[in-house]
Design a protein around this motif. Structure first.
Motif, mmCIF file in Angstrom:
data_model
loop_
_atom_site.group_PDB
_atom_site.id
_atom_site.type_symbol
_atom_site.label_atom_id
_atom_site.label_comp_id
_atom_site.label_asym_id
_atom_site.label_seq_id
_atom_site.Cartn_x
_atom_site.Cartn_y
_atom_site.Cartn_z
ATOM 1 N N LEU A 1 0.829 -1.217 0.000
ATOM 2 C CA LEU A 1 0.000 0.000 0.000
ATOM 3 C C LEU A 1 0.856 1.258 0.000
ATOM 4 O O LEU A 1 0.524 2.248 -0.655
ATOM 5 N N PHE A 2 1.965 1.230 0.722
ATOM 6 C CA PHE A 2 2.863 2.380 0.766
ATOM 7 C C PHE A 2 3.476 2.633 -0.615
ATOM 8 O O PHE A 2 3.522 3.777 -1.078
ATOM 9 N N ILE A 3 3.906 1.575 -1.285
ATOM 10 C CA ILE A 3 4.473 1.720 -2.634
ATOM 11 C C ILE A 3 3.410 2.231 -3.590
ATOM 12 O O ILE A 3 3.666 3.115 -4.415
ATOM 13 N N LEU A 4 2.192 1.716 -3.488
ATOM 14 C CA LEU A 4 1.094 2.182 -4.336
ATOM 15 C C LEU A 4 0.801 3.655 -4.091
ATOM 16 O O LEU A 4 0.563 4.416 -5.030
ATOM 17 N N TYR A 5 0.849 4.084 -2.840
ATOM 18 C CA TYR A 5 0.637 5.494 -2.506
ATOM 19 C C TYR A 5 1.674 6.378 -3.177
ATOM 20 O O TYR A 5 1.343 7.413 -3.759
ATOM 21 N N ILE A 6 2.941 5.985 -3.116
ATOM 22 C CA ILE A 6 4.007 6.785 -3.717
ATOM 23 C C ILE A 6 3.836 6.862 -5.231
ATOM 24 O O ILE A 6 3.989 7.927 -5.833
ATOM 25 N N VAL A 7 3.484 5.751 -5.866
ATOM 26 C CA VAL A 7 3.309 5.731 -7.321
ATOM 27 C C VAL A 7 2.149 6.634 -7.719
ATOM 28 O O VAL A 7 2.267 7.442 -8.657
ATOM 29 N N ILE A 8 1.022 6.541 -7.027
ATOM 30 C CA ILE A 8 -0.143 7.368 -7.368
ATOM 31 C C ILE A 8 0.138 8.839 -7.114
ATOM 32 O O ILE A 8 -0.208 9.706 -7.936
ATOM 33 N N GLU A 9 0.789 9.159 -6.001
ATOM 34 C CA GLU A 9 1.105 10.560 -5.696
ATOM 35 C C GLU A 9 2.008 11.158 -6.770
ATOM 36 O O GLU A 9 1.783 12.277 -7.239
ATOM 37 N N VAL B 1 0.010 11.644 -10.111
ATOM 38 C CA VAL B 1 -0.926 12.774 -10.046
ATOM 39 C C VAL B 1 -0.168 14.091 -10.090
ATOM 40 O O VAL B 1 -0.552 15.018 -10.802
ATOM 41 N N ARG B 2 0.927 14.182 -9.346
ATOM 42 C CA ARG B 2 1.703 15.427 -9.332
ATOM 43 C C ARG B 2 2.250 15.740 -10.723
ATOM 44 O O ARG B 2 2.147 16.870 -11.199
ATOM 45 N N LYS B 3 2.819 14.748 -11.398
ATOM 46 C CA LYS B 3 3.356 14.986 -12.741
ATOM 47 C C LYS B 3 2.240 15.284 -13.726
ATOM 48 O O LYS B 3 2.396 16.097 -14.630
ATOM 49 N N GLY B 4 1.102 14.630 -13.562
ATOM 50 C CA GLY B 4 -0.035 14.883 -14.445
ATOM 51 C C GLY B 4 -0.561 16.296 -14.302
ATOM 52 O O GLY B 4 -0.878 16.964 -15.284
ATOM 53 N N PHE C 1 7.598 13.119 0.733
ATOM 54 C CA PHE C 1 6.321 13.373 1.377
ATOM 55 C C PHE C 1 6.520 13.748 2.847
ATOM 56 O O PHE C 1 5.640 14.331 3.461
ATOM 57 N N LEU C 2 7.684 13.454 3.399
ATOM 58 C CA LEU C 2 7.975 13.802 4.784
ATOM 59 C C LEU C 2 8.179 15.301 4.960
ATOM 60 O O LEU C 2 8.170 15.805 6.082
ATOM 61 N N ASP C 3 8.349 16.038 3.859
ATOM 62 C CA ASP C 3 8.516 17.482 3.946
ATOM 63 C C ASP C 3 7.216 18.165 4.401
ATOM 64 O O ASP C 3 7.237 19.310 4.811
ATOM 65 N N ASP C 4 6.087 17.448 4.326
ATOM 66 C CA ASP C 4 4.816 17.986 4.819
ATOM 67 C C ASP C 4 4.714 17.918 6.332
ATOM 68 O O ASP C 4 3.805 18.489 6.922
ATOM 69 N N ASP C 5 5.643 17.215 6.946
ATOM 70 C CA ASP C 5 5.615 17.032 8.389
ATOM 71 C C ASP C 5 5.721 18.383 9.083
ATOM 72 O O ASP C 5 6.483 19.262 8.687
#
Length: 60
Positions: A14-22, A25-28, A51-55
């Motif tokens: 799920l974590f890998i899927l999250y990174i791929v989708i994020e 979407v960002r590049k799109g 994504f940790l930069d949002d922390d």
């Protein structure tokens, strides 16, 4: 032990899927006409390296 290993694989998947989708979407959005229009209008914000930069602990 038989239950823990599939749960760990599920979470990692799920974590890998999250990174791929994020990333997709960002590049799109950035390559779309509206994304380019907003970049030109408001300027380019610096890219986050992770994504940790949002922390909230990462105050700059």
């Amino acid at each position: 032990m038989e239950v823990i290993i599939p749960i760990v694989f599920y979470i990692v998947g799920l974590f890998i899927l999250y990174i791929v989708i994020e990333t997709a979407v960002r590049k799109g959005i950035n390559s779309s006409i509206i994304g380019q229009l907003l970049e030109n209008k408001y300027g380019v914000k610096e890219d986050k390296k992770s994504f940790l930069d949002d922390d909230l602990d990462n105050d700059k």
